[in-house]
Design a protein around this motif. Structure first.
Motif, mmCIF file in Angstrom:
data_model
loop_
_atom_site.group_PDB
_atom_site.id
_atom_site.type_symbol
_atom_site.label_atom_id
_atom_site.label_comp_id
_atom_site.label_asym_id
_atom_site.label_seq_id
_atom_site.Cartn_x
_atom_site.Cartn_y
_atom_site.Cartn_z
ATOM 1 N N PRO A 132 0.816 -1.180 -0.122
ATOM 2 C CA PRO A 132 0.106 -0.038 0.188
ATOM 3 C C PRO A 132 0.728 1.126 0.046
ATOM 4 C CG PRO A 132 -0.029 -1.012 2.189
ATOM 5 C CD PRO A 132 0.563 -2.167 1.095
ATOM 6 N N ASN A 133 2.155 1.415 0.394
ATOM 7 C CA ASN A 133 2.939 2.434 0.543
ATOM 8 C C ASN A 133 3.732 2.321 -0.507
ATOM 9 O OD1 ASN A 133 1.588 3.453 2.922
ATOM 10 N ND2 ASN A 133 2.843 1.845 4.153
ATOM 11 N N GLY A 134 3.694 1.540 -1.552
ATOM 12 C CA GLY A 134 4.667 1.122 -2.405
ATOM 13 C C GLY A 134 5.887 0.403 -2.095
ATOM 14 N N TYR A 135 6.806 0.442 -3.288
ATOM 15 C CA TYR A 135 7.961 -0.854 -2.980
ATOM 16 C C TYR A 135 9.211 0.251 -2.521
ATOM 17 C CZ TYR A 135 12.168 -3.468 -3.642
ATOM 18 O OH TYR A 135 13.460 -4.009 -3.721
ATOM 19 N N HIS A 136 9.877 -0.139 -1.468
ATOM 20 C CA HIS A 136 10.815 0.479 -0.972
ATOM 21 C C HIS A 136 12.075 -0.505 -0.757
ATOM 22 C CE1 HIS A 136 8.747 4.217 0.080
ATOM 23 N NE2 HIS A 136 7.724 3.225 0.368
ATOM 24 N N ALA A 137 13.120 -0.343 -1.726
ATOM 25 C CA ALA A 137 14.356 -1.219 -1.755
ATOM 26 C C ALA A 137 15.119 -1.105 -0.344
ATOM 27 C CB ALA A 137 15.181 -0.797 -2.789
ATOM 28 N N ASN A 138 15.488 -2.352 0.043
ATOM 29 C CA ASN A 138 16.299 -2.618 1.014
ATOM 30 C C ASN A 138 17.825 -2.394 0.786
ATOM 31 O OD1 ASN A 138 17.788 -3.364 3.291
ATOM 32 N ND2 ASN A 138 16.599 -5.259 3.615
ATOM 33 N N PRO A 139 18.352 -1.268 1.047
ATOM 34 C CA PRO A 139 19.762 -1.041 0.517
ATOM 35 C C PRO A 139 20.967 -2.133 0.782
ATOM 36 C CG PRO A 139 19.484 0.343 2.191
ATOM 37 C CD PRO A 139 18.023 -0.311 2.010
ATOM 38 N N HIS A 140 20.375 -3.013 2.031
ATOM 39 C CA HIS A 140 21.309 -4.111 2.336
ATOM 40 C C HIS A 140 21.084 -5.348 1.711
ATOM 41 C CE1 HIS A 140 22.849 -1.022 5.076
ATOM 42 N NE2 HIS A 140 21.773 -1.092 5.764
ATOM 43 N N ALA A 141 19.820 -5.632 0.880
ATOM 44 C CA ALA A 141 19.549 -6.608 0.067
ATOM 45 C C ALA A 141 20.710 -7.144 -0.952
ATOM 46 C CB ALA A 141 18.021 -6.521 -0.200
ATOM 47 N N ALA A 142 20.408 -8.374 -1.059
ATOM 48 C CA ALA A 142 21.297 -8.817 -2.377
ATOM 49 C C ALA A 142 20.404 -8.441 -3.705
ATOM 50 C CB ALA A 142 21.538 -10.456 -2.139
ATOM 51 N N ALA A 143 21.386 -8.496 -4.774
ATOM 52 C CA ALA A 143 20.774 -8.123 -6.000
ATOM 53 C C ALA A 143 20.123 -9.591 -6.516
ATOM 54 C CB ALA A 143 21.693 -7.710 -6.971
ATOM 55 N N PRO A 144 19.060 -9.370 -7.325
ATOM 56 C CA PRO A 144 18.142 -10.431 -7.886
ATOM 57 C C PRO A 144 19.295 -11.120 -8.754
ATOM 58 C CG PRO A 144 17.096 -8.308 -8.417
ATOM 59 C CD PRO A 144 18.297 -8.070 -7.629
ATOM 60 N N LEU A 145 18.825 -12.656 -8.938
ATOM 61 C CA LEU A 145 19.714 -13.528 -9.635
ATOM 62 C C LEU A 145 19.759 -12.817 -11.044
ATOM 63 C CD1 LEU A 145 17.672 -17.020 -8.893
ATOM 64 C CD2 LEU A 145 20.051 -15.903 -7.780
ATOM 65 N N ASN A 146 21.101 -13.298 -11.603
ATOM 66 C CA ASN A 146 21.731 -12.455 -12.867
ATOM 67 C C ASN A 146 21.114 -13.573 -13.840
ATOM 68 O OD1 ASN A 146 23.774 -14.614 -13.116
ATOM 69 N ND2 ASN A 146 24.868 -12.965 -11.979
ATOM 70 N N LEU A 147 21.317 -13.239 -15.025
ATOM 71 C CA LEU A 147 20.639 -14.413 -16.145
ATOM 72 C C LEU A 147 21.767 -15.732 -16.207
ATOM 73 C CD1 LEU A 147 18.653 -14.522 -18.633
ATOM 74 C CD2 LEU A 147 20.805 -13.553 -20.170
ATOM 75 N N ALA A 148 22.895 -15.473 -15.924
ATOM 76 C CA ALA A 148 23.583 -16.820 -15.854
ATOM 77 C C ALA A 148 22.991 -17.718 -14.571
ATOM 78 C CB ALA A 148 24.737 -16.696 -15.834
ATOM 79 N N GLU A 149 22.912 -17.055 -13.505
ATOM 80 C CA GLU A 149 22.179 -17.801 -12.368
ATOM 81 C C GLU A 149 20.995 -18.507 -12.699
ATOM 82 O OE1 GLU A 149 24.412 -15.496 -8.703
ATOM 83 O OE2 GLU A 149 22.847 -14.537 -9.686
ATOM 84 N N ILE A 150 20.033 -17.515 -13.454
ATOM 85 C CA ILE A 150 18.786 -17.964 -13.773
ATOM 86 C C ILE A 150 18.916 -19.263 -14.508
ATOM 87 C CG2 ILE A 150 16.665 -17.573 -14.921
ATOM 88 C CD1 ILE A 150 16.800 -14.717 -13.694
ATOM 89 N N ALA A 151 19.557 -19.280 -15.420
ATOM 90 C CA ALA A 151 19.830 -20.607 -16.209
ATOM 91 C C ALA A 151 20.266 -21.549 -15.662
ATOM 92 C CB ALA A 151 20.690 -20.245 -17.415
ATOM 93 N N ARG A 152 21.137 -21.358 -14.900
ATOM 94 C CA ARG A 152 21.534 -22.735 -13.969
ATOM 95 C C ARG A 152 20.586 -23.198 -12.967
ATOM 96 N NH1 ARG A 152 26.812 -19.156 -13.209
ATOM 97 N NH2 ARG A 152 27.776 -19.565 -14.774
ATOM 98 N N LEU A 153 19.830 -22.118 -12.519
ATOM 99 C CA LEU A 153 18.755 -22.621 -11.634
ATOM 100 C C LEU A 153 17.570 -23.492 -12.264
ATOM 101 C CD1 LEU A 153 17.233 -22.144 -8.890
ATOM 102 C CD2 LEU A 153 15.886 -20.526 -10.062
ATOM 103 N N LEU A 154 17.294 -22.879 -13.393
ATOM 104 C CA LEU A 154 16.320 -23.627 -14.357
ATOM 105 C C LEU A 154 16.795 -24.961 -14.885
ATOM 106 C CD1 LEU A 154 14.716 -20.521 -16.118
ATOM 107 C CD2 LEU A 154 13.970 -21.826 -13.900
ATOM 108 N N ARG A 155 17.867 -25.135 -15.201
ATOM 109 C CA ARG A 155 18.588 -26.325 -15.796
ATOM 110 C C ARG A 155 18.503 -27.426 -14.355
ATOM 111 N NH1 ARG A 155 22.255 -23.242 -18.511
ATOM 112 N NH2 ARG A 155 23.753 -23.393 -17.232
#
Length: 327
Positions: A32-55
């Motif tokens: 309800p208050n919109g998304y607020h990023a956590n500055p200490h949170a890890a970045a989302p998976l990158n494309l290579a990591e996603i590919a390995r995960l899906l395999r």
């Protein structure tokens, strides 16, 4: 190839992968208050990591994949992610859940990348109500995008509407008019309590079975559940091109048909949307040679999956809001 199974005899051919926690909407039941990023949170998976995960998941029988968020279209490399996912051997159905804000502009690009099914969140057909719920007056554009998806021949087009007492729970007649000539699947989703939403839940929760009873009394017929289907109990009516599904997480035996696992945007495996823990898979996504270790880690966690969620007891697990896990 054997699909993952748990100790209760459930099989898991369906993976829901969040690719970003951020969302550009401010839905009253989620952010309800919109998304607020956590500055200490890890970045989302990158494309290579996603590919390995899906395999890894494909190696243990995953054949249906749904890309979620937050709002997945806020990632600039969404089309690359879809193309990568579509190229994973074994993935037969590639779906995405979106708020539809970019649907009319990016549909062709997404379909070219391999997308063959889409769910669009449309919580009201009333423009003013839609704006109050989402914080954005975008209904007309989103509905136009849905019509484009139907015209383009996308294999599956579904709409999601979260039921909210005294907000949108009296809109069934409008929805029936919409479904009369449109071959879409409409999913009414019972509001679920999350860690941040107790007060809102108490004010707006309405049991989905109430609507289900109305459909049955109006001659809607229950359909058998497909093996890789989501949690909806689906209904059809001879006078309507569209179908209606009811997702009622507080109903008896809701979890008996569970067939999906979830991975968060940062690579944590969640055995349940309302589970008490996540299992970090990201350390096993750093090298192509880690596939066997990843497969072993995924399979080894299924013994920890519980028979049911604990929403009836007010236990919402570690999910603060639905955008954090992909719903």
């Amino acid at each position: 190839m054997n699909v993952l199974s748990d100790r209760y005899g459930r099989h898991f051919p369906y993976l829901r992968l969040s690719i970003v926690p951020a969302c550009n909407f401010r839905c009253t039941y989620c952010l309800p208050n919109g998304y607020h990023a956590n500055p200490h949170a890890a970045a989302p998976l990158n494309l290579a990591e996603i590919a390995r995960l899906l395999r890894g998941f494909a190696a243990v029988g995953m054949h249906k994949l749904r890309i979620t968020g937050g709002e997945p279209s806020v990632r600039h490399d969404l089309s690359d992610i879809l193309r990568t996912a579509a190229g994973i051997p074994g993935v037969r159905k590639l779906a995405m859940t979106t708020n539809g804000t970019l649907l009319s502009r990016r549909l062709g690009e997404w379909m070219d990348a391999g997308l063959n099914a889409i769910n669009v969140s449309v919580d009201s057909l009333d423009r003013a109500s839609f704006a109050r719920i989402t914080g954005h007056d975008r209904l007309d554009d989103i509905l136009a995008g849905i019509d484009m998806a139907l015209a383009a021949g996308l294999a599956s087009v579904k709409l999601n509407a979260v039921l909210l007492r005294d907000v949108n729970d009296r809109e069934l007649p409008a929805w029936l008019d919409y479904l009369r000539d449109r071959p879409v699947g409409l999913r009414f989703i019972e509001l679920m309590q999350t860690g941040d939403s107790l007060a809102f839940f108490r004010e707006h929760h309405v049991r989905a079975e109430t609507l289900e009873t109305q459909l049955q009394e109006a001659g809607w017929e229950a359909l058998p559940r497909a093996a890789d289907a989501g949690p909806a109990r689906e209904y059809r009516h001879a006078d309507y091109a569209g179908r209606i599904g009811i997702i009622a997480p507080y109903s008896k035996d809701f979890c008996a048909g569970c067939n999906r696992l979830r991975v968060t945007a940062t690579g944590d495996l969640r055995l349940c949307l309302f589970g008490e823990f996540g299992i970090p898979l990201r350390p096993l996504l750093q090298d192509d040679n880690q596939l066997e270790d990843l497969v072993r880690a995924i399979g080894g966690q299924l013994v920890r999956k519980e028979q049911t969620h604990h929403l009836h007891e007010g236990r919402t697990g570690i999910t603060p809001h639905l955008a954090s896990t992909g719903g």
